[in-house]
Scaffold this motif. Structure first.
Motif, PDB file in Angstrom:
ATOM      1  N   THR A  98      36.606  36.572  54.624  1.00  0.00           N
ATOM      2  CA  THR A  98      37.051  37.107  55.901  1.00  0.00           C
ATOM      3  C   THR A  98      36.154  38.269  56.314  1.00  0.00           C
ATOM      4  O   THR A  98      35.444  38.854  55.499  1.00  0.00           O
ATOM      5  CB  THR A  98      38.503  37.591  55.823  1.00  0.00           C
ATOM      6  N   ILE A  99      36.217  38.606  57.593  1.00  0.00           N
ATOM      7  CA  ILE A  99      35.351  39.662  58.102  1.00  0.00           C
ATOM      8  C   ILE A  99      35.680  40.998  57.448  1.00  0.00           C
ATOM      9  O   ILE A  99      34.792  41.817  57.197  1.00  0.00           O
ATOM     10  CB  ILE A  99      35.464  39.743  59.649  1.00  0.00           C
ATOM     11  N   ARG A 100      36.960  41.228  57.116  1.00  0.00           N
ATOM     12  CA  ARG A 100      37.313  42.491  56.443  1.00  0.00           C
ATOM     13  C   ARG A 100      36.773  42.526  55.026  1.00  0.00           C
ATOM     14  O   ARG A 100      36.346  43.580  54.545  1.00  0.00           O
ATOM     15  CB  ARG A 100      38.836  42.668  56.431  1.00  0.00           C
ATOM     16  N   GLU A 101      36.772  41.391  54.346  1.00  0.00           N
ATOM     17  CA  GLU A 101      36.204  41.342  52.995  1.00  0.00           C
ATOM     18  C   GLU A 101      34.708  41.616  53.031  1.00  0.00           C
ATOM     19  O   GLU A 101      34.181  42.346  52.174  1.00  0.00           O
ATOM     20  CB  GLU A 101      36.482  39.977  52.363  1.00  0.00           C
ATOM     21  N   LEU A 102      34.024  41.057  54.013  1.00  0.00           N
ATOM     22  CA  LEU A 102      32.582  41.280  54.128  1.00  0.00           C
ATOM     23  C   LEU A 102      32.288  42.742  54.461  1.00  0.00           C
ATOM     24  O   LEU A 102      31.368  43.345  53.890  1.00  0.00           O
ATOM     25  CB  LEU A 102      31.984  40.370  55.199  1.00  0.00           C
ATOM     26  N   MET A 103      33.062  43.313  55.377  1.00  0.00           N
ATOM     27  CA  MET A 103      32.834  44.706  55.762  1.00  0.00           C
ATOM     28  C   MET A 103      33.167  45.649  54.614  1.00  0.00           C
ATOM     29  O   MET A 103      32.482  46.659  54.405  1.00  0.00           O
ATOM     30  CB  MET A 103      33.658  45.049  57.007  1.00  0.00           C
ATOM     31  N   ALA A 104      34.209  45.336  53.851  1.00  0.00           N
ATOM     32  CA  ALA A 104      34.555  46.164  52.689  1.00  0.00           C
ATOM     33  C   ALA A 104      33.466  46.108  51.630  1.00  0.00           C
ATOM     34  O   ALA A 104      33.302  47.049  50.846  1.00  0.00           O
ATOM     35  CB  ALA A 104      35.885  45.691  52.095  1.00  0.00           C
ATOM     36  N   ALA A 105      32.696  45.008  51.622  1.00  0.00           N
ATOM     37  CA  ALA A 105      31.600  44.868  50.660  1.00  0.00           C
ATOM     38  C   ALA A 105      30.290  45.438  51.196  1.00  0.00           C
ATOM     39  O   ALA A 105      29.237  45.247  50.596  1.00  0.00           O
ATOM     40  CB  ALA A 105      31.409  43.389  50.310  1.00  0.00           C
ATOM     41  N   GLY A 106      30.338  46.126  52.330  1.00  0.00           N
ATOM     42  CA  GLY A 106      29.151  46.806  52.833  1.00  0.00           C
ATOM     43  C   GLY A 106      28.346  46.029  53.855  1.00  0.00           C
ATOM     44  O   GLY A 106      27.278  46.482  54.277  1.00  0.00           O
ATOM     45  N   ILE A 107      28.824  44.862  54.253  1.00  0.00           N
ATOM     46  CA  ILE A 107      28.104  44.071  55.251  1.00  0.00           C
ATOM     47  C   ILE A 107      28.482  44.559  56.650  1.00  0.00           C
ATOM     48  O   ILE A 107      29.656  44.722  56.971  1.00  0.00           O
ATOM     49  CB  ILE A 107      28.422  42.576  55.087  1.00  0.00           C
ATOM     50  N   ARG A 108      27.466  44.795  57.469  1.00  0.00           N
ATOM     51  CA  ARG A 108      27.693  45.233  58.845  1.00  0.00           C
ATOM     52  C   ARG A 108      27.726  44.023  59.764  1.00  0.00           C
ATOM     53  O   ARG A 108      27.096  43.002  59.498  1.00  0.00           O
ATOM     54  CB  ARG A 108      26.594  46.201  59.279  1.00  0.00           C
ATOM     55  N   VAL A 109      28.451  44.166  60.857  1.00  0.00           N
ATOM     56  CA  VAL A 109      28.617  43.071  61.804  1.00  0.00           C
ATOM     57  C   VAL A 109      28.311  43.577  63.204  1.00  0.00           C
ATOM     58  O   VAL A 109      28.743  44.666  63.590  1.00  0.00           O
ATOM     59  CB  VAL A 109      30.057  42.511  61.765  1.00  0.00           C
ATOM     60  N   ARG A 110      27.558  42.780  63.961  1.00  0.00           N
ATOM     61  CA  ARG A 110      27.297  43.144  65.347  1.00  0.00           C
ATOM     62  C   ARG A 110      27.061  41.887  66.170  1.00  0.00           C
ATOM     63  O   ARG A 110      26.806  40.808  65.628  1.00  0.00           O
ATOM     64  CB  ARG A 110      26.096  44.072  65.461  1.00  0.00           C
ATOM     65  N   LYS A 111      27.140  42.048  67.491  1.00  0.00           N
ATOM     66  CA  LYS A 111      26.910  40.944  68.406  1.00  0.00           C
ATOM     67  C   LYS A 111      25.414  40.717  68.559  1.00  0.00           C
ATOM     68  O   LYS A 111      24.661  41.663  68.756  1.00  0.00           O
ATOM     69  CB  LYS A 111      27.537  41.266  69.769  1.00  0.00           C
ATOM     70  N   HIS A 112      24.984  39.443  68.456  1.00  0.00           N
ATOM     71  CA  HIS A 112      23.559  39.190  68.620  1.00  0.00           C
ATOM     72  C   HIS A 112      23.205  39.046  70.094  1.00  0.00           C
ATOM     73  O   HIS A 112      24.058  38.825  70.955  1.00  0.00           O
ATOM     74  CB  HIS A 112      23.071  38.020  67.783  1.00  0.00           C
ATOM     75  N   SER A 113      21.924  39.171  70.385  1.00  0.00           N
ATOM     76  CA  SER A 113      21.459  39.245  71.768  1.00  0.00           C
ATOM     77  C   SER A 113      21.159  37.887  72.374  1.00  0.00           C
ATOM     78  O   SER A 113      21.104  37.752  73.594  1.00  0.00           O
ATOM     79  CB  SER A 113      20.196  40.117  71.847  1.00  0.00           C
ATOM     80  N   HIS A 114      20.921  36.854  71.562  1.00  0.00           N
ATOM     81  CA  HIS A 114      20.556  35.558  72.128  1.00  0.00           C
ATOM     82  C   HIS A 114      21.811  34.740  72.437  1.00  0.00           C
ATOM     83  O   HIS A 114      22.879  34.961  71.891  1.00  0.00           O
ATOM     84  CB  HIS A 114      19.631  34.783  71.185  1.00  0.00           C
ATOM     85  N   ASN A 115      21.652  33.788  73.335  1.00  0.00           N
ATOM     86  CA  ASN A 115      22.787  33.019  73.847  1.00  0.00           C
ATOM     87  C   ASN A 115      22.896  31.679  73.128  1.00  0.00           C
ATOM     88  O   ASN A 115      22.416  30.663  73.602  1.00  0.00           O
ATOM     89  CB  ASN A 115      22.630  32.788  75.354  1.00  0.00           C
ATOM     90  N   SER A 116      23.522  31.679  71.972  1.00  0.00           N
ATOM     91  CA  SER A 116      23.808  30.437  71.264  1.00  0.00           C
ATOM     92  C   SER A 116      24.846  30.739  70.201  1.00  0.00           C
ATOM     93  O   SER A 116      25.146  31.897  69.903  1.00  0.00           O
ATOM     94  CB  SER A 116      22.539  29.852  70.611  1.00  0.00           C
ATOM     95  N   VAL A 117      25.408  29.681  69.621  1.00  0.00           N
ATOM     96  CA  VAL A 117      26.449  29.878  68.611  1.00  0.00           C
ATOM     97  C   VAL A 117      25.876  30.121  67.216  1.00  0.00           C
ATOM     98  O   VAL A 117      26.633  30.348  66.280  1.00  0.00           O
ATOM     99  CB  VAL A 117      27.387  28.649  68.542  1.00  0.00           C
ATOM    100  N   TYR A 118      24.549  30.081  67.058  1.00  0.00           N
ATOM    101  CA  TYR A 118      23.972  30.222  65.728  1.00  0.00           C
ATOM    102  C   TYR A 118      24.082  31.670  65.239  1.00  0.00           C
ATOM    103  O   TYR A 118      23.531  32.578  65.858  1.00  0.00           O
ATOM    104  CB  TYR A 118      22.502  29.823  65.730  1.00  0.00           C
ATOM    105  N   PRO A 119      24.775  31.920  64.107  1.00  0.00           N
ATOM    106  CA  PRO A 119      24.770  33.259  63.517  1.00  0.00           C
ATOM    107  C   PRO A 119      23.504  33.482  62.702  1.00  0.00           C
ATOM    108  O   PRO A 119      22.807  32.541  62.339  1.00  0.00           O
ATOM    109  CB  PRO A 119      26.014  33.247  62.616  1.00  0.00           C
ATOM    110  N   THR A 120      23.212  34.742  62.415  1.00  0.00           N
ATOM    111  CA  THR A 120      22.083  35.086  61.542  1.00  0.00           C
ATOM    112  C   THR A 120      22.520  36.184  60.580  1.00  0.00           C
ATOM    113  O   THR A 120      23.451  36.948  60.865  1.00  0.00           O
ATOM    114  CB  THR A 120      20.862  35.569  62.342  1.00  0.00           C
ATOM    115  N   PHE A 121      21.843  36.266  59.437  1.00  0.00           N
ATOM    116  CA  PHE A 121      22.130  37.305  58.447  1.00  0.00           C
ATOM    117  C   PHE A 121      20.817  37.815  57.874  1.00  0.00           C
ATOM    118  O   PHE A 121      19.975  37.041  57.444  1.00  0.00           O
ATOM    119  CB  PHE A 121      23.000  36.745  57.314  1.00  0.00           C
ATOM    120  N   LYS A 122      20.625  39.132  57.909  1.00  0.00           N
ATOM    121  CA  LYS A 122      19.417  39.734  57.386  1.00  0.00           C
ATOM    122  C   LYS A 122      19.680  41.184  57.015  1.00  0.00           C
ATOM    123  O   LYS A 122      20.270  41.940  57.794  1.00  0.00           O
ATOM    124  CB  LYS A 122      18.282  39.655  58.420  1.00  0.00           C
ATOM    125  N   ASP A 123      19.257  41.596  55.821  1.00  0.00           N
ATOM    126  CA  ASP A 123      19.363  42.985  55.355  1.00  0.00           C
ATOM    127  C   ASP A 123      20.776  43.534  55.500  1.00  0.00           C
ATOM    128  O   ASP A 123      20.997  44.665  55.960  1.00  0.00           O
ATOM    129  CB  ASP A 123      18.382  43.882  56.125  1.00  0.00           C
TER     130      ASP A 123
END
Length: 449
Positions: free
Chosen positions: A270-295
């Protein structure tokens, strides 16, 4: 029957033989018969679920031949007639010319569009209208009526303030009509819209309005490939970003041995589990449903959640499940991915605060319940989402010690600081312990009198 006599096959059997011969010719020419552009029925195993059935059934407007027999949809006929008359008047195109344009064009509605479409059309029209001398005449007229009314609906949906005067329909019914247009087996060929419009600028405006109604801001260019129908066009809009570009950016390395054909709900956390583990979340700038993960940064697309969200996603999933549509299950995989991130209303709140979810429902709980209901979608894990899951797992492994501390801090925050009252209770308990400690200290070490 004499063995030397030639077998005289009935008409229906000869039609099936012709279909196989045509398929054989296409195979010989190297044509991909699996992805023929066809109008399809929703797979039965998806409609049999009672809680999903209402997302696959038109409520007011019937488009094409599949729902002609439903008496409850006759209420939509006056709207189609009125909108067609409006469209013919303001485009200054005589309806007879439009009919001839559809009837005479090399569209071959009864074969190239779909053999399934042909068979179902014959069946439904026979039930409703009796035996017709010329089925193609009827289908041509049906498509003129459906196509013109659909173009008028899309063109006038731009100005909602005067919509009741423009289309002679109340807002509550208009919302349901726009939901009907999303249903997979309530589509008409996109080529029909192009023939009836005969104006690329007007057509692109209509399509832009159609996407805007459903919260999609960017429209694909028609020059980049003709969609099969409106639902296919909406799917192309959601997949605007080229998957090959994404693969090059994140350098996906697919482990073929790990690919599995098993249907599954792949869990990421879940998003809370990821955030509790130090992962940051933000809205991406491109217009598509593809998520990305980096650093350590998970970027997700902006998603407007309203009363049509379930219609959009469940019909797109049904479309991707059609046996004659070759695709990479991108929308289905995205839905499974989001369902993994959202479990409780608190998860929706975090995504809403990050600007990712725009909640137009009554509460965050409604959004969570919606994604939990759609969590029953099962698809084979696709390379892109498998890669993101692996990236998150690698991130966890590289920062295991720090993550344990962050997890504990996150759990402590959720436990003790989730509301002002828990903060006050914690401060009161701390103050009580401090006073008890002071009292005990002076009891053991009394001051000299």
């Amino acid at each position: 029957m004499n063995s030397k006599e030639e077998y005289r096959a009935p008409q229906w059997l000869r039609q099936k033989w012709e279909l196989l011969e045509e398929t054989e010719k296409r195979l010989t020419r190297g044509v991909n018969i699996i992805s023929w552009p066809k109008l399809q029925r929703i797979p039965h195993y998806m409609t049999e679920r009672v809680e999903f059935r209402r997302y696959y059934e038109p409520q007011i407007l019937s488009l094409g031949p599949f729902h002609l027999a439903k008496r409850e949809l006759l209420q939509g006929t006056p709207y189609k007639v009125a909108w067609t008359a409006m469209y013919v008047k303001h485009t200054n195109q005589p309806v007879k010319d439009l009919f001839q344009r559809i009837h005479n064009h090399d569209l071959n509605l009864l074969k190239r569009s779909s053999e399934i479409y042909k068979d179902q059309a014959e069946y439904e029209t026979a039930r409703v209208y009796g035996e017709l001398e010329n089925l193609k005449d009827f289908l041509a007229w049906l498509l003129v009526l459906d196509g013109c009314s659909l173009l008028q609906l899309m063109e006038k949906s731009e100005n909602l303030e005067n919509i009741e005067q423009e289309l002679w329909i109340s807002i509550d019914k208009l919302v349901r009509v726009h939901q009907d247009v999303l249903i997979l087996d309530n589509q008409i060929p996109f080529q029909v819209l192009r023939l009836l419009c005969n104006d690329e600028v007007r057509l692109e405006k209509c399509l832009h309005n159609f996407l805007q109604v459903h919260g999609i801001k960017t429209a694909p260019k028609l020059s980049e490939g003709n969609p099969i129908h409106l639902l296919d066009y909406l799917r192309k809009a959601l997949l605007m970003r080229d998957l090959n570009t994404i693969h090059k950016e994140i350098e996906i390395k697919i482990d073929i041995q790990r690919r599995s054909l098993h249907l599954r709900r792949y869990r990421i956390g879940t998003i809370r589990e990821l955030m509790a583990a130090g992962i940051r979340v933000r809205k991406h700038s491109h217009n598509s449903v593809y998520p990305t993960f980096k650093d350590g940064m998970l970027e997700l697309p902006e998603l407007i959640v309203d009363g049509s969200t379930a219609h959009i996603f469940l019909n797109l999933v049904a479309y991707e499940m059609c046996p004659t549509f070759r695709n990479q299950l991108e929308i289905s995989s995205f839905l499974v991915f989001m369902s993994s991130l959202i479990d409780q209303p608190e998860d929706v709140k975090e995504l809403r605060l990050a600007g990712i979810i725009i909640n137009e429902l009554a509460s965050d709980k409604e959004v969570a319940d919606l994604f939990n209901k759609m969590d029953s979608v099962l698809v084979p894990e696709t390379p892109l989402f498998a890669h993101i899951r692996d990236q998150i797992h690698t991130h966890f492994e590289s920062k295991r010690g720090k993550i344990k501390i962050l997890t504990w801090m996150g759990e402590a925050y959720n436990t003790f600081f989730r509301s002002p009252w828990t903060v006050i209770a914690l401060l009161a308990a701390t103050l009580g312990l401090l006073l008890t400690f002071i009292q005990t200290w002076f009891a053991i070490h009394p001051t000299a009198s």
